[in-house]
Write a protein that holds these residues in place. Sequence first.
Motif, PDB file in Angstrom:
ATOM      1  N   GLU A 281     -15.814  42.244 -12.081  1.00 51.53           N
ATOM      2  CA  GLU A 281     -14.558  41.520 -11.891  1.00 51.53           C
ATOM      3  C   GLU A 281     -13.906  41.204 -13.233  1.00 51.53           C
ATOM      4  O   GLU A 281     -12.683  41.326 -13.401  1.00 51.53           O
ATOM      5  CB  GLU A 281     -14.834  40.234 -11.113  1.00 51.53           C
ATOM      6  CG  GLU A 281     -13.629  39.339 -10.902  1.00 51.53           C
ATOM      7  CD  GLU A 281     -12.604  39.926  -9.941  1.00 51.53           C
ATOM      8  OE1 GLU A 281     -11.453  39.460  -9.946  1.00 51.53           O
ATOM      9  OE2 GLU A 281     -12.953  40.860  -9.189  1.00 51.53           O
TER      10      GLU A 281
ATOM     11  N   TYR B 225     -14.228  42.906 -16.045  1.00 45.95           N
ATOM     12  CA  TYR B 225     -13.681  44.140 -16.604  1.00 45.95           C
ATOM     13  C   TYR B 225     -12.397  44.554 -15.887  1.00 45.95           C
ATOM     14  O   TYR B 225     -11.454  45.050 -16.511  1.00 45.95           O
ATOM     15  CB  TYR B 225     -14.722  45.261 -16.517  1.00 45.95           C
ATOM     16  CG  TYR B 225     -15.707  45.246 -17.654  1.00 45.95           C
ATOM     17  CD1 TYR B 225     -15.279  45.422 -18.964  1.00 45.95           C
ATOM     18  CD2 TYR B 225     -17.059  45.033 -17.435  1.00 45.95           C
ATOM     19  CE1 TYR B 225     -16.172  45.402 -20.011  1.00 45.95           C
ATOM     20  CE2 TYR B 225     -17.973  45.014 -18.473  1.00 45.95           C
ATOM     21  CZ  TYR B 225     -17.517  45.197 -19.768  1.00 45.95           C
ATOM     22  OH  TYR B 225     -18.406  45.175 -20.807  1.00 45.95           O
ATOM     23  N   GLN B 226     -12.352  44.377 -14.582  1.00 44.49           N
ATOM     24  CA  GLN B 226     -11.127  44.718 -13.858  1.00 44.49           C
ATOM     25  C   GLN B 226      -9.952  43.896 -14.361  1.00 44.49           C
ATOM     26  O   GLN B 226      -8.855  44.428 -14.589  1.00 44.49           O
ATOM     27  CB  GLN B 226     -11.328  44.477 -12.357  1.00 44.49           C
ATOM     28  CG  GLN B 226     -12.156  45.565 -11.670  1.00 44.49           C
ATOM     29  CD  GLN B 226     -12.239  45.318 -10.175  1.00 44.49           C
ATOM     30  OE1 GLN B 226     -12.580  44.237  -9.738  1.00 44.49           O
ATOM     31  NE2 GLN B 226     -11.925  46.333  -9.399  1.00 44.49           N
ATOM     32  N   ARG B 227     -10.182  42.606 -14.529  1.00 44.70           N
ATOM     33  CA  ARG B 227      -9.099  41.754 -15.016  1.00 44.70           C
ATOM     34  C   ARG B 227      -8.728  42.099 -16.468  1.00 44.70           C
ATOM     35  O   ARG B 227      -7.559  42.147 -16.829  1.00 44.70           O
ATOM     36  CB  ARG B 227      -9.508  40.289 -14.915  1.00 44.70           C
ATOM     37  CG  ARG B 227      -9.775  39.841 -13.488  1.00 44.70           C
ATOM     38  CD  ARG B 227     -10.009  38.349 -13.402  1.00 44.70           C
ATOM     39  NE  ARG B 227     -10.343  37.937 -12.040  1.00 44.70           N
ATOM     40  CZ  ARG B 227     -10.355  36.676 -11.641  1.00 44.70           C
ATOM     41  NH1 ARG B 227     -10.054  35.715 -12.493  1.00 44.70           N
ATOM     42  NH2 ARG B 227     -10.673  36.376 -10.390  1.00 44.70           N
TER      43      ARG B 227
END
Length: 646
Positions: free
Chosen positions: A31, A33-35
């Motif tokens: 999560e 890394y996604q952000r």
Amino acid sequence: GIADIRAHDTTNYQRADMTARLSKIFFIRFELYQRKFFVKFLNNFLAQVTPFIFYALGGYLAIMGQLSIGELVAVIAAYKELPAPIKDLIDWDLQRKDAQIKYEQVAEQFHPEGMIAPELQAIANAPPPPLGARFVFRDVTASDEAGGKLLDSVTLDVDARAHTAFTGLPGQGKEAAAQLIARLATPRIGQVLCGGLDWAHQPDHVAGRRIGYVGPDAYLFPGNVRANILYGLMHAPGPSGPKPPLEESETQRSGNAPYDIDADWIDYEAAGIDGPDAVDARLLKLLPIADFEAEIYQLGLLSRVDPETDGGMAEKALIARRTLRERLSTPEFENLVEPFDALSYNRNATLAENLLFGSPVSATFAWEDLMQLPEVAAVLEANGLSQRLLEAGRDIAETMVELFRDLPADHPFFEQFSFIKAAEMPVYQALLSRPGGAVLSGDGPRLVALALRYVEARHRLGVIDPAMRDAVIGVRAPLREAIEAAAPGSVAFYDADAFNGAASLQDNILFGRVAFGVAGAGETIQRLIAQVLDDLGLRTAVLGAGLSFDVGAAGRRLSPSQRQKIALLRALIKRPDLLVVNQGLAVLDGAAQADIRARVLAMRQGQGVIWTLPKDDPADGFTRIIAFENGRVARDALRGGEERAS
């Protein structure tokens, strides 16, 4: 805890636990890394979209012949920007290859020689067949990690359904023989056979479910007493709902255990019960076998009960409080307990308890920390108690230094009477020896904390005079208002008609403090509480609370003897074909060991028991005695003196 994991066939439960922890960490990082990369993408897009439009439009106009200079500028600018992304791509590929090499090197460390084959630890679809009738040692030699011989060419057969004692001096072979039978060790030379099969190559679930092993080092896992006893039944997961598709996919790709840690892992059939509702009844029947019922009862009295989640128990405790108060009102017992009263000072309670008239809810709110809250300090200052507490702490420090100055650090008086630990004595000596008795800013909290631990009936230093007593009683109400405003929920205040969730079950029933100086007061109160609980039919409920007592990290909240008793119950509850106790009660005294051993042997009539005993133990109750010496069988006799052939 690896010995307990292997001995009880809980390897898959531990894998499921590790997988759940790693999965949680992975998806948190995923999560993040996604952000992170969404923000990077957005920044890069906004930074590049304007030049892109400019160059795209300029290039189009140049192609159409409407802007020849624009064509040149666009080509030059595009050429200048081209190497950067290519370089990033090359750098990324180098990092990927470097990470791949490092991963392979790390992965190799998890596959050393001698690894157990995965199929030996696979979950069994059905209970294993009963254990073979005999264990046969064929020229077995076993060694420790340093290469020293534990068993030397031993040939032996052991009846798996008899009561057999392995005796001898420590390290002479009895412990190694017990570990070989429990499959916690493997022969260096020779074979151990069970039912004609090589025991070392049998799946873990066979030994883990058919043999109950109790070793010298009883390891307790995080959780309560109940969960640690039931740990020996955690063989396979029960039905559970489907995992989210992404979690399922990542579990498969990573090669982690596909089992659900939140499923019901308890093997109720092995314990001889129908389901979770019968667990406590089964445990309560086993507690007397290990002489553990009285200790669980005391743990129950010392445990906390949450009135929101267990309102029934809280209500019963209030009934017990009223019943006990009636019995304590008789002339025979009226001086044993000083009850809490909002309008009087309790001489048998600490000064802190008398000030707050309550208990901190958690360790986060220690007495001295609460006193340093600005709102609380303001109330104490306004009522003239700040200076009184400081002076009281200084008076106590002077008295303690005077009395204990010349005693050695390990003197028992420090534990019984002193407010100050021996290691802290030099600090207070330096504090009191300052010119003019100056008190520095850092000394105030230290002296106040000293005063807050003072118990008038116990320490008898005359600190609580009538003026001090009246001031403490008078400040309770404004102090409560200040604490509820500054740190709501930090203190559970005393109320004669309410259950206090921050106090133990025993303190809630007693609702007061046992009087110091009255001979036998503590024992009498314990007896009265037990009688009240028995009369109200609450003993089982208290034992249930004791089973819910948190054991702490590796069981450190319990004594070594209590940990070993839990390990014994852990092995008994799964009703094994063979019970192996290898120095499993060694920390208990000889009489306690003999009593528990006699009860276990009586319970397991017709079932196998192997027990390692000291050389000079009479081995009462065993049908066969095998003595080990220097790694060999020195004597093998049936009860009654008949020698067996070696």
